[in-house]
Scaffold this motif. Structure first.
Motif, mmCIF file in Angstrom:
data_model
loop_
_atom_site.group_PDB
_atom_site.id
_atom_site.type_symbol
_atom_site.label_atom_id
_atom_site.label_comp_id
_atom_site.label_asym_id
_atom_site.label_seq_id
_atom_site.Cartn_x
_atom_site.Cartn_y
_atom_site.Cartn_z
ATOM 1 N N CYS A 28 0.831 -1.216 0.000
ATOM 2 C CA CYS A 28 0.000 0.000 0.000
ATOM 3 C C CYS A 28 0.861 1.261 0.000
ATOM 4 N N ILE A 29 1.895 1.289 0.815
ATOM 5 C CA ILE A 29 2.751 2.472 0.874
ATOM 6 C C ILE A 29 3.544 2.622 -0.416
ATOM 7 N N ALA A 30 3.978 1.515 -1.008
ATOM 8 C CA ALA A 30 4.684 1.605 -2.294
ATOM 9 C C ALA A 30 3.768 2.222 -3.355
ATOM 10 N N LEU A 31 2.522 1.790 -3.391
ATOM 11 C CA LEU A 31 1.567 2.397 -4.322
ATOM 12 C C LEU A 31 1.297 3.862 -3.969
ATOM 13 N N SER A 32 1.320 4.176 -2.692
ATOM 14 C CA SER A 32 1.116 5.561 -2.255
ATOM 15 C C SER A 32 2.259 6.463 -2.716
ATOM 16 N N VAL A 33 3.476 5.948 -2.678
ATOM 17 C CA VAL A 33 4.621 6.715 -3.175
ATOM 18 C C VAL A 33 4.449 6.978 -4.669
ATOM 19 N N LEU A 35 1.590 7.068 -6.344
ATOM 20 C CA LEU A 35 0.501 8.038 -6.509
ATOM 21 C C LEU A 35 0.946 9.450 -6.159
ATOM 22 N N THR A 36 1.797 9.578 -5.142
ATOM 23 C CA THR A 36 2.327 10.898 -4.783
ATOM 24 C C THR A 36 3.094 11.478 -5.964
ATOM 25 N N TYR A 37 3.923 10.679 -6.575
ATOM 26 C CA TYR A 37 4.682 11.107 -7.759
ATOM 27 C C TYR A 37 3.722 11.543 -8.875
ATOM 28 N N LEU A 38 2.714 10.717 -9.154
ATOM 29 C CA LEU A 38 1.774 11.017 -10.241
ATOM 30 C C LEU A 38 0.926 12.252 -9.956
ATOM 31 N N ILE A 39 0.553 12.441 -8.707
ATOM 32 C CA ILE A 39 -0.238 13.626 -8.342
ATOM 33 C C ILE A 39 0.552 14.887 -8.652
ATOM 34 N N TRP A 40 1.794 14.955 -8.154
ATOM 35 C CA TRP A 40 2.585 16.171 -8.364
ATOM 36 C C TRP A 40 2.942 16.360 -9.832
ATOM 37 N N LEU A 41 3.168 15.275 -10.531
ATOM 38 C CA LEU A 41 3.452 15.358 -11.961
ATOM 39 C C LEU A 41 2.255 15.943 -12.711
ATOM 40 N N ASN A 42 1.049 15.500 -12.343
ATOM 41 C CA ASN A 42 -0.167 15.993 -12.990
ATOM 42 C C ASN A 42 -0.529 17.410 -12.569
ATOM 43 N N LEU A 43 0.053 17.877 -11.499
ATOM 44 C CA LEU A 43 -0.174 19.268 -11.085
ATOM 45 C C LEU A 43 0.822 20.219 -11.744
ATOM 46 N N GLY A 44 1.671 19.675 -12.620
ATOM 47 C CA GLY A 44 2.587 20.510 -13.378
ATOM 48 C C GLY A 44 3.984 20.634 -12.803
ATOM 49 N N VAL A 45 4.276 19.871 -11.764
ATOM 50 C CA VAL A 45 5.606 19.892 -11.175
ATOM 51 C C VAL A 45 6.522 19.029 -12.055
ATOM 52 N N SER A 46 7.776 19.410 -12.178
ATOM 53 C CA SER A 46 8.711 18.659 -13.026
ATOM 54 C C SER A 46 8.869 17.222 -12.527
ATOM 55 N N LYS A 47 9.316 16.348 -13.433
ATOM 56 C CA LYS A 47 9.518 14.938 -13.072
ATOM 57 C C LYS A 47 10.524 14.796 -11.930
ATOM 58 N N ARG A 48 11.571 15.568 -11.997
ATOM 59 C CA ARG A 48 12.616 15.486 -10.975
ATOM 60 C C ARG A 48 12.086 15.895 -9.599
ATOM 61 N N LYS A 49 11.376 17.019 -9.543
ATOM 62 C CA LYS A 49 10.821 17.480 -8.265
ATOM 63 C C LYS A 49 9.740 16.530 -7.768
ATOM 64 N N SER A 50 8.914 16.022 -8.675
ATOM 65 C CA SER A 50 7.863 15.065 -8.292
ATOM 66 C C SER A 50 8.471 13.803 -7.699
ATOM 67 N N LEU A 51 9.547 13.336 -8.303
ATOM 68 C CA LEU A 51 10.242 12.155 -7.789
ATOM 69 C C LEU A 51 10.831 12.441 -6.408
ATOM 70 N N PHE A 83 -7.956 8.876 -4.159
ATOM 71 C CA PHE A 83 -9.037 9.856 -4.230
ATOM 72 C C PHE A 83 -8.548 11.150 -4.875
ATOM 73 N N VAL A 84 -7.420 11.663 -4.419
ATOM 74 C CA VAL A 84 -6.875 12.920 -4.953
ATOM 75 C C VAL A 84 -6.435 12.743 -6.404
ATOM 76 N N TYR A 85 -5.711 11.668 -6.683
ATOM 77 C CA TYR A 85 -5.210 11.438 -8.045
ATOM 78 C C TYR A 85 -6.357 11.281 -9.044
ATOM 79 N N SER A 86 -7.350 10.483 -8.699
ATOM 80 C CA SER A 86 -8.459 10.273 -9.635
ATOM 81 C C SER A 86 -9.271 11.558 -9.816
#
Length: 169
Positions: A28-33, A35-51, A83-86
């Motif tokens: 669950c936490i691995a998937l959460s990490v 999703l955290t990456y994907l959320i920030w990426l979809n909010l327009g943050v660079s790949k490096r910063k999202s990672l 919830f946030v990502y979707s």
């Protein structure tokens, strides 16, 4: 129910230990990490910063702890981030269901509702957030009705448990 299903998948020799719960929490936490990456990426943050944000999230001591023990919090975090990502991806039905599941794990998940405004404040976003929140609450109430729970009786139970004390006690 989900953890019960996980335990059913393991051999009997392991099902009587904490190992299945720990593995499930780590998953669950691995998937959460992710999703955290994907959320920030979809909010327009660079790949490096999202990672960097996602890795930092995964290394927070509390999150790390939840990844190593069989606790409900890892599942709750996963559902909140789903919830946030979707919602950001405009998958409102999935967002409502994920919000419902997060609140079924713990009603305190409702405090995460404001995270959908990471997408911004607009009339359209506010109306959609009302739709997502209201549909999740309606489903939540339907489930409680179907299992025979009386949410209004919670106050009566508290006052019966401590007779002579106010509900504020």
């Amino acid at each position: 129910v989900i953890l019960w299903l996980v335990y059913q998948l393991f051999p009997e020799s392991l099902a009587s230990t904490l190992i299945p719960g720990g593995i499930f929490s780590a998953f669950c936490i691995a998937l959460s990490v992710l999703l955290t990456y994907l959320i920030w990426l979809n909010l327009g943050v660079s790949k490096r910063k999202s990672l960097f944000i996602a890795i930092t999230f995964g290394l927070v001591p509390t999150i790390w702890e939840h990844a190593t023990i069989g606790e409900i919090h890892s599942l709750q975090i996963l559902f909140i981030l789903l919830f946030v990502y979707s919602y950001i991806k405009e998958k409102y039905i999935i967002s409502s269901i994920a919000f419902l599941f997060a609140n079924l794990v713990s009603p305190l998940s409702g405090l995460a509702f404001g995270l959908i405004y990471l997408k911004g404040f607009s009339k359209k976003n506010i109306l959609r957030s009302i739709y997502v929140g209201a549909s999740a609450v309606i489903l939540y109430l339907i489930i409680f009705y179907l299992i025979g729970a009386n949410l209004l009786n919670l106050i009566a139970t508290a006052s019966q448990q401590y007779p002579g004390k106010s509900i504020l006690y």
